[in-house]
Design an enzyme around this catalytic site. Structure first.
Site, PDB file in Angstrom:
ATOM      1  N   GLU A 131      -4.947  -5.322  10.753  1.00  0.00           N
ATOM      2  CA  GLU A 131      -3.934  -4.284  10.943  1.00  0.00           C
ATOM      3  C   GLU A 131      -4.181  -3.563  12.265  1.00  0.00           C
ATOM      4  O   GLU A 131      -4.982  -2.628  12.322  1.00  0.00           O
ATOM      5  CB  GLU A 131      -4.008  -3.277   9.796  1.00  0.00           C
ATOM      6  CG  GLU A 131      -3.721  -3.893   8.436  1.00  0.00           C
ATOM      7  CD  GLU A 131      -3.259  -2.836   7.451  1.00  0.00           C
ATOM      8  OE1 GLU A 131      -2.116  -2.950   6.984  1.00  0.00           O
ATOM      9  OE2 GLU A 131      -4.004  -1.894   7.184  1.00  0.00           O
ATOM     10  N   HIS A 188      -9.316   0.837   5.299  1.00  0.00           N
ATOM     11  CA  HIS A 188      -7.974   0.975   5.877  1.00  0.00           C
ATOM     12  C   HIS A 188      -8.066   1.872   7.119  1.00  0.00           C
ATOM     13  O   HIS A 188      -8.886   2.792   7.168  1.00  0.00           O
ATOM     14  CB  HIS A 188      -7.011   1.576   4.853  1.00  0.00           C
ATOM     15  CG  HIS A 188      -5.603   1.585   5.355  1.00  0.00           C
ATOM     16  ND1 HIS A 188      -5.126   2.586   6.184  1.00  0.00           N
ATOM     17  CD2 HIS A 188      -4.601   0.693   5.221  1.00  0.00           C
ATOM     18  CE1 HIS A 188      -3.871   2.300   6.510  1.00  0.00           C
ATOM     19  NE2 HIS A 188      -3.539   1.166   5.947  1.00  0.00           N
ATOM     20  N   SER A 226       3.800  -2.383  10.292  1.00  0.00           N
ATOM     21  CA  SER A 226       5.254  -2.433  10.452  1.00  0.00           C
ATOM     22  C   SER A 226       5.876  -3.763  10.015  1.00  0.00           C
ATOM     23  O   SER A 226       6.816  -4.251  10.647  1.00  0.00           O
ATOM     24  CB  SER A 226       5.645  -2.090  11.893  1.00  0.00           C
ATOM     25  OG  SER A 226       5.251  -0.765  12.200  1.00  0.00           O
ATOM     26  N   LYS A 286       0.104   4.302  -0.193  1.00  0.00           N
ATOM     27  CA  LYS A 286      -0.492   5.477   0.469  1.00  0.00           C
ATOM     28  C   LYS A 286      -0.269   6.740  -0.368  1.00  0.00           C
ATOM     29  O   LYS A 286      -0.270   6.655  -1.583  1.00  0.00           O
ATOM     30  CB  LYS A 286       0.056   5.616   1.905  1.00  0.00           C
ATOM     31  CG  LYS A 286      -0.106   4.310   2.684  1.00  0.00           C
ATOM     32  CD  LYS A 286       0.149   4.445   4.163  1.00  0.00           C
ATOM     33  CE  LYS A 286      -0.003   3.080   4.822  1.00  0.00           C
ATOM     34  NZ  LYS A 286       0.109   3.132   6.286  1.00  0.00           N
ATOM     35  N   ASN A 313       0.869  -1.177   0.000  1.00  0.00           N
ATOM     36  CA  ASN A 313       0.000   0.000   0.000  1.00  0.00           C
ATOM     37  C   ASN A 313       0.902   1.222   0.000  1.00  0.00           C
ATOM     38  O   ASN A 313       1.534   1.529   1.008  1.00  0.00           O
ATOM     39  CB  ASN A 313      -0.895  -0.064   1.248  1.00  0.00           C
ATOM     40  CG  ASN A 313      -1.686   1.203   1.458  1.00  0.00           C
ATOM     41  OD1 ASN A 313      -1.781   2.048   0.576  1.00  0.00           O
ATOM     42  ND2 ASN A 313      -2.266   1.336   2.649  1.00  0.00           N
ATOM     43  N   GLU A 370      -6.485   4.293   8.148  1.00  0.00           N
ATOM     44  CA  GLU A 370      -6.393   5.743   7.921  1.00  0.00           C
ATOM     45  C   GLU A 370      -7.706   6.293   7.367  1.00  0.00           C
ATOM     46  O   GLU A 370      -8.071   7.437   7.631  1.00  0.00           O
ATOM     47  CB  GLU A 370      -5.199   6.037   7.006  1.00  0.00           C
ATOM     48  CG  GLU A 370      -3.891   5.868   7.779  1.00  0.00           C
ATOM     49  CD  GLU A 370      -2.770   5.217   7.006  1.00  0.00           C
ATOM     50  OE1 GLU A 370      -2.751   5.283   5.766  1.00  0.00           O
ATOM     51  OE2 GLU A 370      -1.893   4.610   7.660  1.00  0.00           O
ATOM     52  N   GLY A 417       2.786   1.994  10.809  1.00  0.00           N
ATOM     53  CA  GLY A 417       3.697   3.128  10.665  1.00  0.00           C
ATOM     54  C   GLY A 417       4.455   3.487  11.925  1.00  0.00           C
ATOM     55  O   GLY A 417       5.069   4.552  12.005  1.00  0.00           O
TER      56      GLY A 417
HETATM   57  P1  PGA Z   1       3.115   0.111   7.647  1.00  0.00           P
HETATM   58  O1  PGA Z   1       1.606   0.303   7.077  1.00  0.00           O
HETATM   59  O2  PGA Z   1       3.643  -1.143   6.999  1.00  0.00           O
HETATM   60  O3  PGA Z   1       3.835   1.345   7.196  1.00  0.00           O
HETATM   61  O4  PGA Z   1       3.012  -0.026   9.117  1.00  0.00           O
HETATM   62  C1  PGA Z   1       0.763  -0.799   6.896  1.00  0.00           C
HETATM   63  C2  PGA Z   1      -0.547  -0.357   6.314  1.00  0.00           C
HETATM   64  O5  PGA Z   1      -1.029   0.731   6.672  1.00  0.00           O
HETATM   65  O6  PGA Z   1      -1.132  -1.053   5.473  1.00  0.00           O
END
Ligand code: PGA
Length: 255
Positions: free
Chosen positions: A167, A95, A213, A11, A9, A97, A173
């Site tokens: 997740e 997601h 992560s 983003k 992803n 976010e 992140g």
């Molecule tokens: P990250 O994000 O690997 O940067 O923690 C995962 C995601 O949001 O799908």
């Protein structure tokens, strides 16, 4: 046997040239790892260029979001027909976010999910608890609600078009990944819930990705767990070498 599925992803990152270069590199990674389904999920505006760069490689391209209406006066939104027109294969639904930064709720996400399935695309439904919810021992409740509400009205016959990504919000992140035991515990719970919501056969066939992560250095450990069927990768998906390590780990642990 579920084929492991690793998706990147991207983003809101990269420019056009960088997106094309990364897609080209990931296309090579996908060719070298036939045992793994590999996907990339660029920003909307680069989907067309990225699909061109993928060419005929076994690499699926996804979208980070979609709107549930077919067409019309919805300024700024993108329809499933537009995505299908660009050869998009997957769409992220819910997601963290979108849920926590953009304020999307389960009812809206359920509409989006139906729209994705009706268009013949694959939905990656993302679920997961915040740190406060985990501390309050609400992890299972939160995941159950997000699954039940998100999948409301979905026929088990559509299971082949469904992927779930677990997740934990506190792991996204932050560099703080769930341990393999924490991931397995929630993945097994999600599979049990899917059996109740859809069917036993649907639950056994569906891939449940872990996200939060994931890096080349922790991928093998996470993927060694029986109910962890791949990864949804954010930051580490922006570096081809790092992403290659994750894809290879998924292939090895499930071989
Ligand atoms: P990250 O994000 O690997 O940067 O923690 C995962 C995601 O949001 O799908």
């Amino acid at each position: 046997m579920r084929k492991p599925f690793v998706a990147g992803n991207w983003k809101m990152n990269l420019n056009r040239a960088e997106a094309v270069a990364l897609a080209t590199a990931v296309a090579a990674i996908a060719r070298e790892n036939a045992g793994v389904e590999v996907g990339i999920i660029p920003p909307f505006v680069y989907i067309d260029a990225v699909v061109g760069a993928v060419n005929k490689a076994p690499l699926g391209v996804g979208a980070q979001d979609v709107y549930f209406e077919k067409s019309g006066a919805f300024t700024g939104e993108i329809s499933t027909a537009m995505l299908a027109d660009l050869h998009v294969k997957y769409v992220l639904v819910g997601h963290s976010e979108r849920r926590h930064v953009l304020g999307e709720n389960d009812a809206l996400l359920n509409k989006k999910l139906h729209c994705v399935l009706n268009a013949g695309l694959t939905a990656i439904l993302c679920v997961g608890e915040t740190l406060e919810q985990r501390k309050a021992e609400k992890t299972f409740d939160v995941c159950r609600t997000q699954l039940v509400e998100g999948l409301k009205g979905v026929d088990a016959a559509k299971a082949s078009q469904l992927v779930v990504a677990y997740e934990p919000v506190w792991a996204i992140g932050t560099g703080l990944n769930a341990t393999k035991e924490q991931a397995q515990e929630v993945h097994a719970f999600i599979r049990k819930e899917l059996a109740g919501i859809l069917s036993q056969a649907a639950a056994e066939g569906m891939r449940i990705q872990y996200g939060g992560s994931v890096k080349a250095s922790n991928a093998a450990e996470l993927m060694s767990q029986p109910d962890v069927d791949g990864a949804l990768v954010g930051g580490a998906a922006l570096k081809a070498e790092e992403f290659a390590g994750i894809v290879a780990a998924a292939g090895k642990s499930k071989a």
